[in-house]
Write an enzyme that holds these catalytic residues in place. Structure first.
Site, PDB file in Angstrom:
ATOM      1  N   ASP A 159     -37.220 -52.741 -14.542  1.00 27.40           N
ATOM      2  CA  ASP A 159     -37.838 -51.419 -12.766  1.00 27.40           C
ATOM      3  C   ASP A 159     -36.352 -51.044 -11.802  1.00 27.40           C
ATOM      4  OD1 ASP A 159     -39.525 -50.146 -11.295  1.00 27.40           O
ATOM      5  OD2 ASP A 159     -40.928 -49.973 -13.128  1.00 27.40           O
ATOM      6  N   HIS A 176     -48.863 -46.619  -9.475  1.00 28.58           N
ATOM      7  CA  HIS A 176     -47.460 -46.519 -10.272  1.00 28.58           C
ATOM      8  C   HIS A 176     -46.932 -48.126  -9.136  1.00 28.58           C
ATOM      9  CE1 HIS A 176     -44.476 -44.115  -9.208  1.00 28.58           C
ATOM     10  NE2 HIS A 176     -44.918 -44.532  -8.413  1.00 28.58           N
TER      11      HIS A 176
HETATM   12  N1  LIG Z   1     -43.769 -46.891 -11.333  1.00 27.75           N
HETATM   13  C1  LIG Z   1     -42.467 -46.451  -9.893  1.00 27.75           C
HETATM   14  N2  LIG Z   1     -41.595 -45.548 -10.325  1.00 27.75           N
HETATM   15  N3  LIG Z   1     -42.535 -47.352  -8.781  1.00 27.75           N
HETATM   16  C2  LIG Z   1     -42.135 -46.303  -7.809  1.00 27.75           C
HETATM   17  C3  LIG Z   1     -42.870 -47.083  -6.774  1.00 27.75           C
HETATM   18  C4  LIG Z   1     -42.557 -46.566  -5.669  1.00 27.75           C
HETATM   19  C5  LIG Z   1     -42.622 -47.102  -4.062  1.00 27.75           C
HETATM   20  N4  LIG Z   1     -41.938 -48.924  -4.164  1.00 27.75           N
HETATM   21  C6  LIG Z   1     -44.422 -47.168  -3.979  1.00 27.75           C
HETATM   22  O1  LIG Z   1     -44.613 -48.222  -3.677  1.00 27.75           O
HETATM   23  O2  LIG Z   1     -44.562 -45.606  -4.009  1.00 27.75           O
HETATM   24 MN   LIG Z   2     -42.074 -48.907 -12.367  1.00 29.39          MN
HETATM   25 MN   LIG Z   3     -39.782 -47.363 -10.847  1.00 28.39          MN
END
Ligand SMILES: NC(=[NH2+])NCCC[C@H](N)C(=O)O
Ligand SMILES: [Mn+2]
Ligand SMILES: [Mn+2]
Length: 357
Positions: A159, A176
């Site tokens: 990721d 997420h």
């Molecule tokens: N599964 C992902 N694409 N996660 C992005 C998270 C972005 C950021 N760290 C948040 O907590 O909002």
């Molecule tokens: Mn992710």
């Molecule tokens: Mn991500």
């Protein structure tokens, strides 16, 4: 005995179960729920059958019944305590008001609980669950399911993001960005739900999760956009993480060996290879390789680096669960969508044994 006689168990095709999860409630952008539909329409089932798999897929999961029971049950007493910072109303609604700033907490929790049951059911039958997202909050379900069937499993999380915010550290309120913290049972979440009073027909969101993922049981690869609060959490818990800086320094080959060594060094049963759950967020790849995703970050993995990770994990023979998340066919132009969907399919094929020669 003739060497042509192959034991039956080697000839018997292995079964992969596709868990299609058209779900977007863990983040605000519409379209990520269409990811699994596009991946299957691109021919993924056939492609895996051509690799010798017996593929089980009986349609995408429908979460409508969950939405229905939620919307018809009375809303519990957790009144919204804060309005969302970005004025985003697309994902909040009257039957699932925010808790703190967490958006769609009841829906995300129920959907993941369902996914956990499905994944664990497949895994306990000896099948390989392949979950297609959908946003990465779904990993609370997939990893709970894998750990239910294989308690000694380790996780490789590929990721751009660490997805380990707690209710105390998240700035976006998008769940997420939080699944790992719930799987580990980190403090910041306990507090947020401690004075939550569920109505008789509901339950405290995420209370079903057994926080059994140990900090030593996960390794990250590809990180490059980690929030300040997340950096603290990673340090405090001694969580192994290989950022893009490490990929540059050591090369992807060395990084994957170090990741596997770390998981196996922390194995309760050192004689046995540890089962591996691979959770692959397509935004780990560089946006030039996988443009159609909700939170792209430049400076990511190349096409080959992403595939190498999958190929190498397949080679270990230890893969017991796979997620391919965050493909969003509503973002960017048609060519970008096709490219991202194709790359999603080929990552899954690589993790399921496709080789270059
Ligand atoms: N599964 C992902 N694409 N996660 C992005 C998270 C972005 C950021 N760290 C948040 O907590 O909002
Ligand atoms: Mn992710
Ligand atoms: Mn991500």
């Amino acid at each position: 005995m003739s060497s042509e006689i192959i034991p039956q168990f080697l000839k018997a095709p292995k079964t992969a179960s596709i868990v299609g999860c058209p779900f977007s409630g863990g983040q605000p952008k519409l379209g990520v729920d269409k990811g699994p539909i596009h991946l299957v329409e691109a021919g993924l089932v056939n492609q895996l059958e051509e690799l010798g798999w017996n593929v089980k897929f009986d349609g995408h999961h429908q979460f409508e019944d969950i939405k229905f029971t939620l919307s018809s049950s009375s809303v519990d007493s957790a009144a919204p305590t804060a309005s969302s910072a970005d004025n985003d109303t697309s994902t909040s609604n009257h039957w699932d008001p925010p808790i703190g700033i967490l958006k769609n907490p009841r829906l995300v929790s129920r959907v993941c609980e369902e996914v956990a049951k499905v994944v664990s059911g497949h895994a306990k039958k000896g099948e390989l669950p392949v979950t297609l997202g959908g946003d990465h909050s779904l990993a609370m379900g997939t990893i709970s399911g894998t750990l239910d069937a294989h308690p000694e499993a380790g996780v490789i999380w590929v990721d751009a993001h660490a997805d380990i915010n707690t209710a105390a550290t998240t700035e976006s309120g998008n769940i997420h960005g939080m699944p790992v913290s719930f799987l580990m049972g980190l403090d910041g979440n306990q507090q947020a739900f401690s004075n939550f009073n569920p109505s008789p027909s509901s339950q405290t969101p995420f209370a079903w999760i057994k926080p059994v993922l140990k900090p030593s049981s996960i390794v990250y690869i590809g990180l490059r956009d980690v929030d300040a609060g997340e950096k603290k959490i990673l340090k405090q818990n001694g969580i192994k993480a290989f950022s893009m800086h490490d990929v540059d320094r050591y090369g992807i080959g060395k990084v994957v060996e170090m990741a596997l060594d770390h998981l196996n060094a922390n194995n309760a049963n050192p004689d046995k290879l540890r089962p591996i759950h691979l959770s692959f967020d397509v935004d780990a790849l560089d946006p030039s390789v996988a443009p159609s995703t909700g939170t792209p970050v430049r400076g990511g993995l190349t096409f080959r680096e992403g595939h190498y990770i999958c190929e190498r994990i397949w080679e270990t023979g230890a893969l017991v669960g796979l997620d391919l998340m965050e493909v969003n066919p509503s973002l960017e132009d048609d060519i970008s969508v096709k490219q991202t969907v194709a790359v999603g399919c080929s990552l899954v094929r690589s993790a399921l044994g496709e080789t270059l020669l």
